[in-house]
Scaffold this motif. Structure first.
Motif, PDB file in Angstrom:
ATOM      1  N   LEU A  17       1.875 -61.267   9.525  1.00  6.21           N
ATOM      2  CA  LEU A  17       2.377 -62.499   8.919  1.00  6.21           C
ATOM      3  C   LEU A  17       1.965 -62.596   7.460  1.00  6.21           C
ATOM      4  CD1 LEU A  17       1.656 -65.502  11.314  1.00  6.21           C
ATOM      5  CD2 LEU A  17       3.878 -64.509  10.767  1.00  6.21           C
ATOM      6  N   ARG A  19       2.653 -65.558   3.910  1.00  8.86           N
ATOM      7  CA  ARG A  19       3.152 -66.894   3.586  1.00  8.86           C
ATOM      8  C   ARG A  19       3.997 -66.796   2.323  1.00  8.86           C
ATOM      9  NH1 ARG A  19      -1.361 -66.054   6.968  1.00  8.86           N
ATOM     10  NH2 ARG A  19      -1.254 -67.670   8.572  1.00  8.86           N
ATOM     11  N   ALA A  21       6.239 -68.466  -0.672  1.00  6.07           N
ATOM     12  CA  ALA A  21       6.451 -69.663  -1.495  1.00  6.07           C
ATOM     13  C   ALA A  21       7.751 -69.513  -2.272  1.00  6.07           C
ATOM     14  CB  ALA A  21       5.292 -69.871  -2.460  1.00  6.07           C
ATOM     15  N   ALA A  68       6.954 -66.012  -4.415  1.00  2.00           N
ATOM     16  CA  ALA A  68       5.584 -65.486  -4.331  1.00  2.00           C
ATOM     17  C   ALA A  68       5.257 -65.341  -2.861  1.00  2.00           C
ATOM     18  CB  ALA A  68       4.600 -66.435  -5.011  1.00  2.00           C
ATOM     19  N   VAL A  70       2.009 -64.158  -0.079  1.00  3.83           N
ATOM     20  CA  VAL A  70       0.597 -63.786   0.082  1.00  3.83           C
ATOM     21  C   VAL A  70       0.333 -63.323   1.513  1.00  3.83           C
ATOM     22  CG1 VAL A  70      -0.306 -66.134   0.596  1.00  3.83           C
ATOM     23  CG2 VAL A  70      -1.794 -64.438  -0.471  1.00  3.83           C
ATOM     24  N   ASP A  72      -3.059 -62.347   3.715  1.00  6.63           N
ATOM     25  CA  ASP A  72      -4.515 -62.410   3.576  1.00  6.63           C
ATOM     26  C   ASP A  72      -5.175 -62.668   4.910  1.00  6.63           C
ATOM     27  OD1 ASP A  72      -3.522 -65.362   3.092  1.00  6.63           O
ATOM     28  OD2 ASP A  72      -5.601 -65.518   3.693  1.00  6.63           O
ATOM     29  N   GLU A  84      -1.459 -60.868  -3.209  1.00  3.87           N
ATOM     30  CA  GLU A  84      -0.353 -61.766  -3.581  1.00  3.87           C
ATOM     31  C   GLU A  84       0.663 -60.957  -4.377  1.00  3.87           C
ATOM     32  OE1 GLU A  84       1.052 -65.697  -6.139  1.00  3.87           O
ATOM     33  OE2 GLU A  84      -0.936 -64.874  -6.512  1.00  3.87           O
ATOM     34  N   ARG A  86       4.082 -61.488  -6.623  1.00  2.24           N
ATOM     35  CA  ARG A  86       5.085 -62.357  -7.249  1.00  2.24           C
ATOM     36  C   ARG A  86       6.219 -61.469  -7.712  1.00  2.24           C
ATOM     37  NH1 ARG A  86       0.802 -64.931 -11.334  1.00  2.24           N
ATOM     38  NH2 ARG A  86      -0.830 -65.253  -9.772  1.00  2.24           N
ATOM     39  N   TRP A 120      -7.363 -58.528  -3.579  1.00  5.77           N
ATOM     40  CA  TRP A 120      -8.815 -58.749  -3.557  1.00  5.77           C
ATOM     41  C   TRP A 120      -9.366 -58.299  -2.201  1.00  5.77           C
ATOM     42  CZ3 TRP A 120      -4.940 -62.279  -3.449  1.00  5.77           C
ATOM     43  CH2 TRP A 120      -4.830 -63.088  -2.311  1.00  5.77           C
ATOM     44  N   TYR A 127     -14.343 -61.013  -4.539  1.00  3.46           N
ATOM     45  CA  TYR A 127     -14.247 -62.015  -5.603  1.00  3.46           C
ATOM     46  C   TYR A 127     -13.941 -61.402  -6.972  1.00  3.46           C
ATOM     47  CZ  TYR A 127     -15.701 -65.162  -1.975  1.00  3.46           C
ATOM     48  OH  TYR A 127     -15.744 -65.889  -0.805  1.00  3.46           O
TER      49      TYR A 127
END
Lengths: 136, 136
Positions: A17, A19, A21, A68, A70, A72, A84, A86, A120, A127
């Motif tokens: 899966l 997400r 945008a 966009a 993502v 994660d 991510e 874009r 990341w 981070y």
């Protein structure tokens, strides 16, 4: 040659899966969980699903032309990782069942061609993201 | 009185991550995983995190004034559930540590005031979402 690293591709292939945008006609955002495939032939993210053809995300992705996406998760105890993407978005009328390898999803699907990749915790510290733009 | 149902509030309180979609100055979308709290006093979603104050999402949420937020998961074997909140977004300079109950996150946080709530698999069947607009 892919714009993704081998580790990023392996990560995208093991996740189910993401997400998505999109932006509507008024310029406002919408975000939903969706199934996807990394398309290794075209180096795109192909997003499909049940009732995709009649969905708001499908209309918005086609009209606006930018999306966009993502993918994660969090490795326990607390190591976030993700990517991510874009890019340019297209609303495509045919091929979703074959690409998603699922007879139950619609023929319509959304194709995202990356113009900016941020990851990341995959090739880098959780981070300290790797961020790169793609000229095309 | 909340615009969310009791079951939706319980669901939001047990989840730790959501995905926030914002729109940049060019009108293009961005989406990232973030920590959040449902704020029961104000009936808002408050989004905070490490380096929030200097982040793209914080600038974009404040400038554009609209955001979308999705919280979702899949109950095994294959029962999706989740809630999408679209609404007004504010970039707030102070209070994030207290609201997120985490000393390590920034004071800056994003507040989303719902104008449209869509939920699935929480009060309804996974593929029959409840969708309602909020007049305010």
């Amino acid at each position: 040659m892919s714009h993704f690293t081998e580790t990023e591709i392996a990560y995208m292939q093991e996740q189910k899966l993401g997400r998505l945008a999109t932006v509507d006609a008024k310029g406002n955002p919408h975000v939903v969980p969706v199934g996807f495939r990394y398309n290794s032939e075209l180096d795109t993210i192909d997003v499909g699903g049940y009732n995709m053809g009649k969905s708001k995300k499908f209309r918005d992705a086609g009209r606006h032309g930018r999306a966009a996406f993502v993918i994660d998760d969090v490795l326990l105890p607390s190591q976030p990782r993700g990517i991510e993407i874009r890019g340019r978005s297209e609303a495509i009328q045919q091929g979703g069942k074959e690409i998603l390898q699922n007879e139950n999803v619609d023929a319509e699907f959304i194709r995202i061609t990356p113009t900016h990749i941020i990851s990341w915790g995959i090739d880098t510290h959780p981070y300290h993201p790797s961020s790169r733009k793609i000229s095309s």
